[in-house]
Design an enzyme around this catalytic site. Structure first.
Site, PDB file in Angstrom:
ATOM      1  N   HIS A 167     -23.093 -41.070  -8.852  1.00  0.00           N
ATOM      2  CA  HIS A 167     -23.656 -39.578  -8.546  1.00  0.00           C
ATOM      3  C   HIS A 167     -24.177 -39.241  -9.596  1.00  0.00           C
ATOM      4  CE1 HIS A 167     -23.964 -36.510  -5.516  1.00  0.00           C
ATOM      5  NE2 HIS A 167     -23.951 -35.747  -6.602  1.00  0.00           N
ATOM      6  N   TYR A 226     -28.596 -36.995 -10.063  1.00  0.00           N
ATOM      7  CA  TYR A 226     -29.259 -36.039 -11.038  1.00  0.00           C
ATOM      8  C   TYR A 226     -30.317 -36.674 -12.025  1.00  0.00           C
ATOM      9  CZ  TYR A 226     -26.278 -33.423  -8.350  1.00  0.00           C
ATOM     10  OH  TYR A 226     -25.541 -32.811  -7.328  1.00  0.00           O
ATOM     11  N   HIS A 228     -30.177 -37.927   4.448  1.00  0.00           N
ATOM     12  CA  HIS A 228     -30.061 -37.089   3.566  1.00  0.00           C
ATOM     13  C   HIS A 228     -30.702 -37.792   2.225  1.00  0.00           C
ATOM     14  CE1 HIS A 228     -28.276 -34.721   0.409  1.00  0.00           C
ATOM     15  NE2 HIS A 228     -27.814 -35.676  -0.263  1.00  0.00           N
ATOM     16  N   PHE A 229     -30.721 -38.605   1.860  1.00  0.00           N
ATOM     17  CA  PHE A 229     -31.381 -38.895   0.396  1.00  0.00           C
ATOM     18  C   PHE A 229     -32.791 -39.504   0.448  1.00  0.00           C
ATOM     19  CE2 PHE A 229     -28.728 -43.306   0.864  1.00  0.00           C
ATOM     20  CZ  PHE A 229     -29.989 -44.170   1.127  1.00  0.00           C
ATOM     21  N   HIS A 230     -33.273 -39.584   1.580  1.00  0.00           N
ATOM     22  CA  HIS A 230     -34.578 -39.727   1.698  1.00  0.00           C
ATOM     23  C   HIS A 230     -35.162 -38.108   1.674  1.00  0.00           C
ATOM     24  CE1 HIS A 230     -33.892 -43.948   2.682  1.00  0.00           C
ATOM     25  NE2 HIS A 230     -35.295 -44.050   2.356  1.00  0.00           N
ATOM     26  N   ARG A 261     -25.670 -47.015   8.681  1.00  0.00           N
ATOM     27  CA  ARG A 261     -26.676 -47.372   7.804  1.00  0.00           C
ATOM     28  C   ARG A 261     -26.639 -48.650   7.303  1.00  0.00           C
ATOM     29  NH1 ARG A 261     -24.308 -44.954   2.030  1.00  0.00           N
ATOM     30  NH2 ARG A 261     -26.181 -45.860   1.391  1.00  0.00           N
ATOM     31  N   ARG A 262     -27.532 -49.317   6.605  1.00  0.00           N
ATOM     32  CA  ARG A 262     -27.474 -50.396   6.066  1.00  0.00           C
ATOM     33  C   ARG A 262     -27.247 -51.818   7.125  1.00  0.00           C
ATOM     34  NH1 ARG A 262     -24.035 -50.020   0.409  1.00  0.00           N
ATOM     35  NH2 ARG A 262     -25.711 -49.186  -0.649  1.00  0.00           N
TER      36      ARG A 262
END
Lengths: 171, 78, 570
Positions: free
Chosen positions: C228, C232, C379-381, C442-443
């Protein structure tokens, strides 16, 4: 150090939002009674599942009136039971799943529902759900587990109570 | 506060040959008409935008939590 | 003196080198992304589905680790030299970390791509999370370790530069950009302990066969101890650009320097003791620890929410200085024709939307709804894939001219590129979120199953797949345009001032803000205490459960693939 009044206001609003999010989740846990998968399931030896009283013969076990335990072994690239034979439980019952893995990390997801867990070798994921009316559900592995991961699927059949002919697991 | 109210903005050529030497991307100060200090500036527009964002977040969170999540058929109770 | 390359030619050479590695990875990773978008939606399948996971591993590693972190290495080197107004202490150290990180990244890439050629006997199809007991070739773990050690050396390089500056400026506040670099690196040192311990003590010896077994939950937890905060680590370069460069591009000044410092301190404190929120559905970790991780995660929203205000206010300041009026009409006075500005502003807008899906991910029990579904990559795209990647590409239009002394080849192509990225991502990530709610995982190479179908609340699965494939195609075109523009820029003739590289002082400066903000020792100490509080008990219970080395033997991915092929043939 100058902090603009609007900025102080936004700081307060942001904190309110954060507290509101935590409060909602706490309501879900306490008010709606949704428990997280935790460490209650205990551990197993992933190399010796065949010797385990339940995972040695995985399947559905009756544990009380309208209460069932379902032991599921996830392995490359199938669920036992689930893939060759569907997991069959009667409608309007309480079902506790116990899911573990015989090899690598897998996922266990009853498609379109909140029944969703990781299957980690050595650990048993335990969670209880209430099933309602008769319906067929798909099950899939949602964690990459090797080259045929995309073929790892199964089904769960919720059958009417009067058509249910007893649990298949155990003797 | 305006130093000047109108100002010519000749279109910068986009063809490499038309571009003046020293052509810059993002030459913001070129177009600055006035200087605003901290005390002369109230970010009222920002406050408005951020409050709209706040409302969107709160409403969508409530929808996702209470409708999409708690409204699902099989849910985990223990 | 003219620009960065003229003032610090040696540092500029290192930054150019890191950017070359970053952009090459971006190109390859984006191509892999296109293959995946077309493959999993079923439009074009040029590879066997077994090889999909090789491509997916490559996509994740090359974009999320190599592209982002090499860009960070260059950006931070630039930021330290320019904000301290001095060269780095020893350029040989700088080249040494560049050499080590590049060698490590190359080994990892080789281990992954070798998976496409079975006869080599090397495979690392373990995805970028490399969860044991799936086992990659030792080259993968060794390369990863070298890469991490290289980033530690880079941090040491910047701390040495700071120490030299401090000796000459005993009473000054730490310049803002250097402050951002140092706090980010402190967070990085703390969080990479997890992945370093996992790789060096457990995975590497296990992949060599020195130890027989691993504890899968332990290595997984150590991964997320790092996994995580790495989020950042991707994001802080974007924040550095949003705080220190975007206001200038908008024609204004940063609204508040002290609040920027508060935000970076909060990230140092809260980034690490939250990793368990990736393990909400893991057995073997009790609900209480999950609740603690959630509380920390929710408070980690605070610095991002504060950033939203400060950055938008800085843009509004620019717009009003440019003559903007009214409550919202000033938005029209922003320099929307500038690709560097527009790219960063659109990236920030996408981050606001990604913030929402992140709140869902962070909410403990609602995780049942979306865990490991396509919602998560959706989300993370938006976050690393747009807030970070688009900011880096947009920032490059302003930074690269400073590193080469050459102007950008084409502003309109740059503008088209950033807008295409935004539009492509709207299509792709929106459809991914919706597909995730329908339960699509996913994946996976083929989210099409034999015994059931997915049902969507609105629209159809076919429509979602079309949007994912179309969005993925636009994103790939956008990367091609970006690389083409940067490449052609390198053939321009050098000039005196290729870009306006001055950065105006903040509206509210650091002077007058509490000195304690700059007390890095204090913040590091608190950060360590928080990590100890959040992780001691869960790690202790995981080790008590199955021992340090567990009882899971390895499952090498290569043998998998061979067995699978036999199965398919038979």
């Amino acid at each position: 150090m100058e902090i603009h009044a609007y900025e102080k206001f936004w700081l307060a609003a942001a904190l309110l939002l954060i507290v509101g999010l935590i409060a909602t989740v706490s309501y879900g846990a306490v008010g709606a009674g949704i428990e997280m998968i935790g460490d209650e399931g205990g551990t197993v030896d992933p190399e010796a599942l065949d010797d385990h009283p339940k995972f040695g013969d995985p399947g559905v076990y009756e544990s009380g009136e309208d209460e069932y335990d379902v032991y599921v072994v996830a392995e490359q690239f199938a669920f036992r039971p689930g893939t060759s034979d569907p997991i069959e439980v009667p409608a309007n019952s309480t079902v506790t799943f116990h899911v573990t893995s015989a090899d690598v990390i897998h996922g266990f997801e009853v498609v379109g529902t909140n029944a969703n867990t990781m299957a980690i070798p050595g650990q048993v994921a335990t969670f209880t759900v209430e099933v309602d009316g008769p319906r067929d559900y798909g099950i899939l592995c949602n964690e990459y587990c090797g080259s045929a991961h995309h073929a790892m699927e199964g089904t769960m059949e919720v059958v009417p109570e009067d058509e249910y002919d007893g649990p298949e697991g155990g003797d | 506060m305006s130093i000047e109210t109108t100002r010519e903005h000749p279109e910068r050529g986009d063809d490499p040959d038309d571009r003046p030497p020293g052509y810059v991307v993002g030459s913001g100060p070129d177009d600055v008409e006035r200087e605003l200090s901290h005390d002369e500036f109230d970010p009222i527009g920002t406050l408005g935008i951020i409050l709209v964002y706040f409302v969107i977040l709160a409403v969508m969170w409530a929808f996702m939590y209470f409708v999409e999540f708690l409204g699902r058929g099989i849910t985990v109770v223990g | 003196m003219a620009t960065f390359v003229d003032r610090y030619p040696e540092e500029a050479a290192v930054v150019r080198a890191t950017f070359v590695v970053a952009f090459v990875s971006l190109g390859i990773g984006a191509f892999f992304g296109l293959i995946q978008a077309l493959h999993r939606t079923g439009y074009v399948r040029i590879l066997d589905s077994v090889d999909y996971y090789t491509i997916l591993t490559g996509h994740g590693v090359l974009l999320a680790l190599v592209f982002t972190i090499f860009f960070l290495l260059g950006l931070f080197t630039w930021a330290v030299a320019r904000s301290l107004e001095r060269p780095l202490p020893d350029i040989r150290l700088t080249w040494a970390w560049f050499g080590l990180t590049t060698t490590g990244a190359t080994l990892v890439a080789v281990a992954i791509l070798a998976g496409l050629i079975p006869s080599l006997g090397v495979s690392a199809d373990v995805l970028y999370t490399f969860y044991a007991p799936l086992q990659a070739h030792p080259l993968f773990y060794a390369g990863l370790t070298m890469f991490i050690v290289g980033t530690w050396m880079a941090g040491a390089d910047w701390f040495l530069a700071y120490r030299a500056w401090r000796a000459d400026n005993p009473d000054d506040r730490i310049p803002l950009q250097t402050f951002m670099v140092l706090t980010t690196m402190l967070m990085w040192y703390l969080s990479t302990i997890g992945v370093a311990v996992s790789a060096v003590f457990f995975l590497l010896p296990w992949s060599f066969g020195i130890v027989e077994t691993v504890n899968p939950l332990l290595t997984r937890t150590l991964f997320w101890f790092f996994g995580h905060p790495v989020v950042y680590f991707w994001l802080m370069p974007a924040y550095l650009l949003w705080y220190t460069v975007l206001p200038k591009l908008a024609g204004g000044r940063l609204f508040s320097d002290p609040l920027a410092r508060v935000v970076f301190v909060l990230f140092l404190l809260l980034s690490t003791p939250v990793g368990i929120h990736h393990q909400y559905l893991d057995p073997g970790i009790s609900e209480g620890f999950k609740f603690i991780a959630m509380t920390n995660t929710m408070f980690l929203l605070l610095p991002s929410l504060l950033t939203a205000f400060t950055v938008v206010a800085s843009m509004e300041h620019g717009a009003r200085q440019r003559g903007g009026e009214g409550y919202f009409k000033w938005l029209g006075a922003l320099p929307w024709r500038d690709p560097a500005f527009t790219g960063m502003a659109l990236a920030g807008l996408m981050f606001a939307a990604g913030g929402f899906s992140g709140m869902i991910n962070a909410g403990m029990n609602i995780n049942y709804l979306i865990h490991n579904t396509l919602w998560v990559p959706g989300h993370f795209h938006m976050t690393v894939g747009t807030a970070v990647a688009l900011t880096m590409m947009a920032g490059s239009y302003w930074l690269v001219p400073q590193l080469t002394g050459k102007r950008l080849y084409s502003r309109p192509i740059g503008l088209l590129q950033v807008v295409l990225w935004f539009v492509g991502m709207v299509f792709m990530s929106n459809a991914m979120h919706r597909a995730g709610l329908a339960g699509v995982p996913r994946r996976t190479a083929e989210p099409q199953y034999q015994s059931f179908d997915f049902s969507t609340a609105l629209g159809s699965v076919g429509e979602l797949q079309a949007q994912i494939a179309f969005g993925g195609f636009l994103l790939f075109v956008s990367v091609v345009l970006f690389l083409f523009n940067i490449l052609l820029s390198s053939f321009e003739t050098p000039m005196e001032s290729p870009v306006d590289d001055s950065l105006p002082a903040p509206l509210s400066g650091a002077e007058g803000s509490p000195l304690v903000l700059d007390d890095l020792r204090l913040w590091t100490g608190i950060a360590i205490v928080l990590v100890i509080l959040a992780y001691t008990l869960p790690l202790g219970s995981i080790v008590t459960d199955a021992g340090l080395f567990g009882d899971s033997p390895g499952f090498p991915v290569l043998i998998d693939a061979v067995a699978m092929l036999k199965e398919v043939v038979a």
